[in-house]
Structures are given as C-alpha cells and as structure tokens.
Design a protein around this motif. Structure first.
Motif, PDB file in Angstrom:
ATOM      1  N   LEU A   1       0.821  -1.222   0.000  1.00  0.00           N
ATOM      2  CA  LEU A   1       0.000   0.000   0.000  1.00  0.00           C
ATOM      3  C   LEU A   1       0.852   1.269   0.000  1.00  0.00           C
ATOM      4  O   LEU A   1       1.833   1.381   0.749  1.00  0.00           O
ATOM      5  CB  LEU A   1      -0.936  -0.007   1.204  1.00  0.00           C
ATOM      6  N   VAL A   2       0.425   2.199  -0.868  1.00  0.00           N
ATOM      7  CA  VAL A   2       1.072   3.517  -0.956  1.00  0.00           C
ATOM      8  C   VAL A   2       0.262   4.463  -0.075  1.00  0.00           C
ATOM      9  O   VAL A   2      -0.882   4.803  -0.387  1.00  0.00           O
ATOM     10  CB  VAL A   2       1.113   4.014  -2.416  1.00  0.00           C
ATOM     11  N   LYS A   3       0.880   4.886   1.045  1.00  0.00           N
ATOM     12  CA  LYS A   3       0.164   5.667   2.061  1.00  0.00           C
ATOM     13  C   LYS A   3       0.816   7.051   2.220  1.00  0.00           C
ATOM     14  O   LYS A   3       2.035   7.152   2.316  1.00  0.00           O
ATOM     15  CB  LYS A   3       0.165   4.917   3.395  1.00  0.00           C
ATOM     16  N   ILE A   4      -0.027   8.078   2.275  1.00  0.00           N
ATOM     17  CA  ILE A   4       0.457   9.458   2.419  1.00  0.00           C
ATOM     18  C   ILE A   4       0.161   9.932   3.834  1.00  0.00           C
ATOM     19  O   ILE A   4      -1.016  10.008   4.236  1.00  0.00           O
ATOM     20  CB  ILE A   4      -0.237  10.416   1.414  1.00  0.00           C
ATOM     21  N   PRO A   5       1.176  10.248   4.642  1.00  0.00           N
ATOM     22  CA  PRO A   5       0.930  10.723   6.016  1.00  0.00           C
ATOM     23  C   PRO A   5       0.164  12.046   6.020  1.00  0.00           C
ATOM     24  O   PRO A   5       0.472  12.959   5.233  1.00  0.00           O
ATOM     25  CB  PRO A   5       2.340  10.917   6.588  1.00  0.00           C
ATOM     26  N   LEU A   6      -0.833  12.165   6.898  1.00  0.00           N
ATOM     27  CA  LEU A   6      -1.578  13.433   7.018  1.00  0.00           C
ATOM     28  C   LEU A   6      -0.638  14.572   7.408  1.00  0.00           C
ATOM     29  O   LEU A   6      -0.852  15.720   7.026  1.00  0.00           O
ATOM     30  CB  LEU A   6      -2.690  13.310   8.061  1.00  0.00           C
ATOM     31  N   LYS A   7       0.395  14.222   8.158  1.00  0.00           N
ATOM     32  CA  LYS A   7       1.328  15.241   8.664  1.00  0.00           C
ATOM     33  C   LYS A   7       2.018  16.014   7.548  1.00  0.00           C
ATOM     34  O   LYS A   7       2.403  17.175   7.735  1.00  0.00           O
ATOM     35  CB  LYS A   7       2.368  14.563   9.556  1.00  0.00           C
ATOM     36  N   THR A   8       2.188  15.395   6.391  1.00  0.00           N
ATOM     37  CA  THR A   8       2.942  16.048   5.306  1.00  0.00           C
ATOM     38  C   THR A   8       2.040  16.626   4.208  1.00  0.00           C
ATOM     39  O   THR A   8       2.541  17.142   3.220  1.00  0.00           O
ATOM     40  CB  THR A   8       3.925  15.061   4.661  1.00  0.00           C
TER      41      THR A   8
ATOM     42  N   ALA B   1      -9.858  14.121  -2.140  1.00  0.00           N
ATOM     43  CA  ALA B   1     -10.860  14.944  -1.466  1.00  0.00           C
ATOM     44  C   ALA B   1     -11.739  14.100  -0.539  1.00  0.00           C
ATOM     45  O   ALA B   1     -12.024  14.490   0.599  1.00  0.00           O
ATOM     46  CB  ALA B   1     -11.717  15.670  -2.502  1.00  0.00           C
ATOM     47  N   GLU B   2     -12.165  12.934  -1.024  1.00  0.00           N
ATOM     48  CA  GLU B   2     -13.007  12.042  -0.223  1.00  0.00           C
ATOM     49  C   GLU B   2     -12.301  11.597   1.056  1.00  0.00           C
ATOM     50  O   GLU B   2     -12.871  11.659   2.152  1.00  0.00           O
ATOM     51  CB  GLU B   2     -13.362  10.793  -1.029  1.00  0.00           C
TER      52      GLU B   2
ATOM     53  N   ASP C   1     -13.143  12.341   4.994  1.00  0.00           N
ATOM     54  CA  ASP C   1     -13.345  11.264   5.966  1.00  0.00           C
ATOM     55  C   ASP C   1     -12.470  11.430   7.205  1.00  0.00           C
ATOM     56  O   ASP C   1     -12.835  11.006   8.303  1.00  0.00           O
ATOM     57  CB  ASP C   1     -13.042   9.909   5.315  1.00  0.00           C
ATOM     58  N   LYS C   2     -11.302  12.059   7.017  1.00  0.00           N
ATOM     59  CA  LYS C   2     -10.379  12.283   8.139  1.00  0.00           C
ATOM     60  C   LYS C   2     -10.682  13.584   8.883  1.00  0.00           C
ATOM     61  O   LYS C   2      -9.933  13.990   9.778  1.00  0.00           O
ATOM     62  CB  LYS C   2      -8.928  12.325   7.640  1.00  0.00           C
TER      63      LYS C   2
ATOM     64  N   ASN D   1     -21.112  14.450  11.515  1.00  0.00           N
ATOM     65  CA  ASN D   1     -20.434  13.139  11.610  1.00  0.00           C
ATOM     66  C   ASN D   1     -18.916  13.265  11.715  1.00  0.00           C
ATOM     67  O   ASN D   1     -18.198  12.259  11.634  1.00  0.00           O
ATOM     68  CB  ASN D   1     -20.795  12.281  10.389  1.00  0.00           C
ATOM     69  N   GLY D   2     -18.434  14.504  11.862  1.00  0.00           N
ATOM     70  CA  GLY D   2     -16.992  14.708  12.006  1.00  0.00           C
ATOM     71  C   GLY D   2     -16.227  14.727  10.694  1.00  0.00           C
ATOM     72  O   GLY D   2     -14.991  14.686  10.691  1.00  0.00           O
ATOM     73  N   ARG D   3     -16.943  14.815   9.566  1.00  0.00           N
ATOM     74  CA  ARG D   3     -16.275  14.844   8.255  1.00  0.00           C
ATOM     75  C   ARG D   3     -16.138  16.290   7.767  1.00  0.00           C
ATOM     76  O   ARG D   3     -17.030  17.121   7.971  1.00  0.00           O
ATOM     77  CB  ARG D   3     -17.069  14.020   7.241  1.00  0.00           C
ATOM     78  N   GLY D   4     -15.026  16.565   7.126  1.00  0.00           N
ATOM     79  CA  GLY D   4     -14.806  17.906   6.602  1.00  0.00           C
ATOM     80  C   GLY D   4     -15.671  18.173   5.384  1.00  0.00           C
ATOM     81  O   GLY D   4     -15.898  17.282   4.563  1.00  0.00           O
TER      82      GLY D   4
END
Length: 501
Positions: free
Chosen positions: A38-45, A68-69, A73-74, A239-242
């Motif tokens: 899995l190719v994962k992008i950290p939210l921090k960056t 965007a989705e 969700d985050k 629901n806590g979604r942006g």
C-alpha cells in the motif's frame, strides 16, 4: 528489476507511518499489482503542497476526487476549483461496478460507496454560495499587481487608499475605486494636490482602463459585499467529516484574469486570517486548483512572485495547495520546488516537444532501481500513476507506480434537480445570498460634489450690491469736452489774433 518480495519490502518500509494517513492504492511492478503493497500518504505532510499531472483522459480528476473524499473522511475540509464541472458527484454515493471491486481486490482494501458533505460555491451568476471580497480587503499592493501597474501607477493606487482611509470613505466595489480616481483629477484635484501631491491624469486614465478590462471579465460580480469569511471553508459536519467546498468555474474558463484575481485574494485572506501552526499532525484545509496553468499562463512577473511567496509561507498555517494540470512544466520551477506530493499520470510522446517534457518530468522524480521512469511515464494506464511523497520526517518516499483506488462517490455530475437540492440545504447560501450596497466612496463623493455645485450656483446667483460711498462719475460732459479740446482752443486763439491786428 528486483524480485516481488524485495519490491514489497521496499514499498512497505518506505510507506510505513506512525501517524494517520491516506491510502492511495497499491504499488505495481511491471504489469503486476502487488497486493497489500500500500502507498500511504501521512496526514502530517499534506500541508507540504502537491501536484497531480497527466495527459487528458488519464484519470487526474478521479485522483483529485479520491484525495478529497479521504481528506473529508479524516475531518479535513477541502476546497476544489471545478473548471470542467465534473466534481459535483461527490455529493452522491458511487453506484458501484464489478470492475471497481476487481480493482480493490488487487489493491487489497475493501470498496465502500458513500456520499460526502458538499457545499457549492460560485464567483459568477451561477447558483451557489457567492464568494465576494471588497476592494479594501485586497489592499493597494495586491490590487496593483492584479492590474499589472507600473511603479508610478502603484503609487497613485496607494495614495487613493490613503485618502479613503483618512476621509472615512469605504472602498467596497470597483465603482467606488473608479469614483475616487476620477475625483482625484476632477472635482477634488486641488484637495488631492494640497494634501497628497499632484496626480497625473494620464496615469489615472491608464488605471481606469485596466479596471474596465477586469470588469469585462466579470470582476464587478466578485468585488463587493457581503465578504466571504474564509473560516466558512473549514466547517465539519455532524459526523466529524470535513466539508468539500466545490467552486463552480465552468463559465470563467475564458477569463483567466478573474480566476487569478480570486485565487490571489483567497490565498492572501487565508494567510492573513489563519493562525501559525508549525508542524502539526494534520492540515487545516487543502485547496485543489484544477487547470492550474490558467493561473500561471496569464500571470505577470509581479503576480508570479506573489504566488511563489504565498506557496512558501502558507504551509506554516496548515494549508496545503495542490495544482492539477496536464504537464508539470505548466507550473513554474520555483513553485515545483516547494511540492511534497507528486502524482504523475501518463504522458503522451507524440512530438519532440512532448519527449522533451517527459525527459524533464522524469528528472523530477527519485531514481529507482525498479523503474525506468521515462518508459513508465508513457506506459501507465488509466487510473495508474507514479507517486512520490514525503514521509513523516520530510524525506522522499520510494517512487511507486500505483494502481489507484476508485472514488467512493459518483464519478459523474449531479442532475439539475440534485444540484438544486444541495444548494437549497445550504446555510451559507442564505448567509451570502443577499447583495449589500451600503453607502460607500461612490455615494459619499457624489453627494460632496453635488453640495459643492449647489453652493457654487448660489454664489453665482447672488445680486451685486452697490458700494456705500458715492463716486464721482468719470464720464466727461460733452460741452466741456468740446470747449477744452485742442482744436477749439486753437480756433479761438486764431480769431483773437485777427481782432488784435
């Protein structure tokens, strides 16, 4: 090229994160998708900015949709510039498809169809939340750069703003600004000359012509009240979604100056209002600028400098900027150097210029023992992309040709009825729907000029009063005039002379 086991370990090590992340898809080796790599992008960056590039039809918009989705969700709000009008489907869940299920089986993650909280925004007469800003909020420097003025003309704009500040004249829309410019070289010329120095009529004429050019691109709809508050872009639903804020720009594709004006205004406003965050664990807001070449193609040198400065500085506010365009060479090198995430879809090598662009693009990616980057760039399929990101320590992740996950929402536009329903439910439409035209510089100066004209007319109409002292008439009696004339005297003397003889 190494074995699949080595490649899996290479990807897993490079994309392991301690904090929260977004999964983009699974890495590919040759024609094979390596399940669970899995190719994962950290939210921090994600506030380190990014680029989504590729030829027409390779899946850039769907990649934008996926990002965007997952951000929503985050709990991270998003602003999308929708120039083609194909992003409104985010408000409805995907109908699903066997090919989507097949894709996700290869990737190693389940597929879930869902809709997202969407807000429709508008700069023009299209339905949606109206985004406006006042001329005062732009300020003299930004307005001068938008109009591409000379140093002398910039000075005049600064004087106009100073005059309005000193005299409590609100500068709300373009007609206010034009009125003050006309007043400075017309009825108020002596007032301006006395307090601020002489202003050239030719310079104000040039500025007025450039404002009219901006108006012809629809800027008169953008400048005014009620001003849009940028905090409304950072809303979270129950629901806590942006919220995913979609700015409809389908009717201003041929008006790049208006688009640039809006973008710079928005970025400057966000930078001025958002607090410093430093290195936080997640961004506050992510902006996607579709068809980004429209900003850079028509931009002056001064405008480009402003964009580059904002790109460098806005990261510390927790804001991420993502440029979506066909070719990375559409974006200036100074901006490209600031980007952390790069999602490169396929490029086509039809001409010598295309091949040169591919070579330059390949050089922007990390060297990989598993890929010949130039070859991969021309062989990627739809929904596949080369990805290079930053890990949580800010280091480049391994280059990964990636089979991208499918959007969870509809990959098509909303119907007219569905769009109206979304707009109808919006609380922001009510907040910004009313056009306010309160008393400002235009009305105040018109009233001032009218009063001056009435006073001048009254002075002119007053009857002339005679002086209290009686003056002796300077007009000579005609008889006296004759008797004292030289001719008469000579004649009398001649007669007397004869008589004496």
């Amino acid at each position: 090229m190494g074995s699949k086991e080595d490649f899996f370990a290479h990807i897993e090590k490079g994309y392991t994160t301690k904090g929260d992340f977004i999964t983009m898809g699974a890495a590919m080796l040759g024609e094979d998708t390596i399940t669970d790599a899995l190719v994962k992008i950290p939210l921090k960056t994600l506030n380190r900015h990014g680029l989504i590039a590729g030829a027409t039809g390779t899946g850039k918009t769907k990649t934008l949709q996926v990002l965007a989705e997952n951000l929503s969700d985050k709990g991270i709000p998003v602003l999308l510039m929708d120039l083609k009008g194909d992003l409104s489907g985010l408000a409805q869940p995907s109908p699903g498809h066997p090919k989507i299920d097949e894709r996700h089986t290869k990737i190693g993650i389940p597929f879930e169809a869902k809709s997202f909280p969407v807000e429709i925004l508008s700069l023009s007469e299209q339905d949606g939340v109206k985004m406006r800003a006042t001329v005062s909020e732009f300020g003299p420097t930004l307005l001068s750069r938008i109009l591409d003025l000379t140093e002398t003309q910039e000075g005049i704009v600064a004087v106009v703003f100073k005059y309005c500040d000193d005299n409590k004249l609100p500068l709300l829309d373009l007609k206010d600004f034009k009125k003050v410019l006309q007043y400075a070289t017309g009825a108020g010329k002596s007032e301006f000359t006395k307090d601020y120095g002489r202003i050239s009529t030719s310079s104000t004429g040039t500025i007025l012509r450039k404002i009219i050019e901006l108006e012809q691109q629809g800027a008169d709809l953008f400048f005014g009240e009620k001003s849009f508050e940028v905090d409304d872009l950072t809303r979270i639903d129950e629901n806590g979604r942006g919220y995913i804020n979609i700015l409809r720009l389908t009717d201003i594709q041929d008006r790049p100056k208006l688009f640039s004006t809006f973008m710079l205004s928005l970025l400057a406003e966000i930078y001025a209002n958002f607090p410093e965050q430093g290195d936080s664990d997640r961004p506050e807001l992510i902006l996607f600028i579709d068809e980004a070449h429209l900003i850079f193609k028509e931009a002056s040198k001064a405008l480009l400098d402003q964009i580059e400065s904002i790109v460098k500085l806005i990261r510390s506010k927790g804001i991420g900027l993502y440029f979506v365009t066909q070719n990375p060479t559409d974006v200036p090198n100074e901006v490209l150097a600031q980007l952390g995430l790069k999602v490169q879809h396929a490029l086509r090598a039809f001409t010598a210029r295309d091949r040169k662009a591919i070579k330059l693009t390949a050089e922007n990616y990390p060297i990989s023992e598993y890929y010949n980057t130039k070859e991969v760039l021309t062989s990627l399929g739809i929904g596949e992309a080369l990805i290079s990101a930053l890990d949580e320590k800010g280091r480049p992740t391994p280059l990964a040709a990636t089979l991208l996950r499918a959007p969870m929402s509809r990959m098509d536009i909303l119907t007219e009825k569905e769009l109206k329903d979304v707009i109808k439910k919006s609380s922001l439409v009510k907040k910004y729907g009313e056009v306010i035209d309160r008393e400002s510089a235009y009305e105040i100066l018109n009233e001032k000029i009218e009063k001056a004209e009435v006073l001048a007319a009254k002075e002119k109409a007053k009857p002339k009063t005679r002086s209290s002292t009686t003056r002796r008439s300077t007009r000579q009696n005609p008889v006296i005039k004759v008797l004292t004339s030289a001719t008469f005297i000579r004649g009398v003397l001649g007669v007397l002379k004869k008589v004496m003889r």
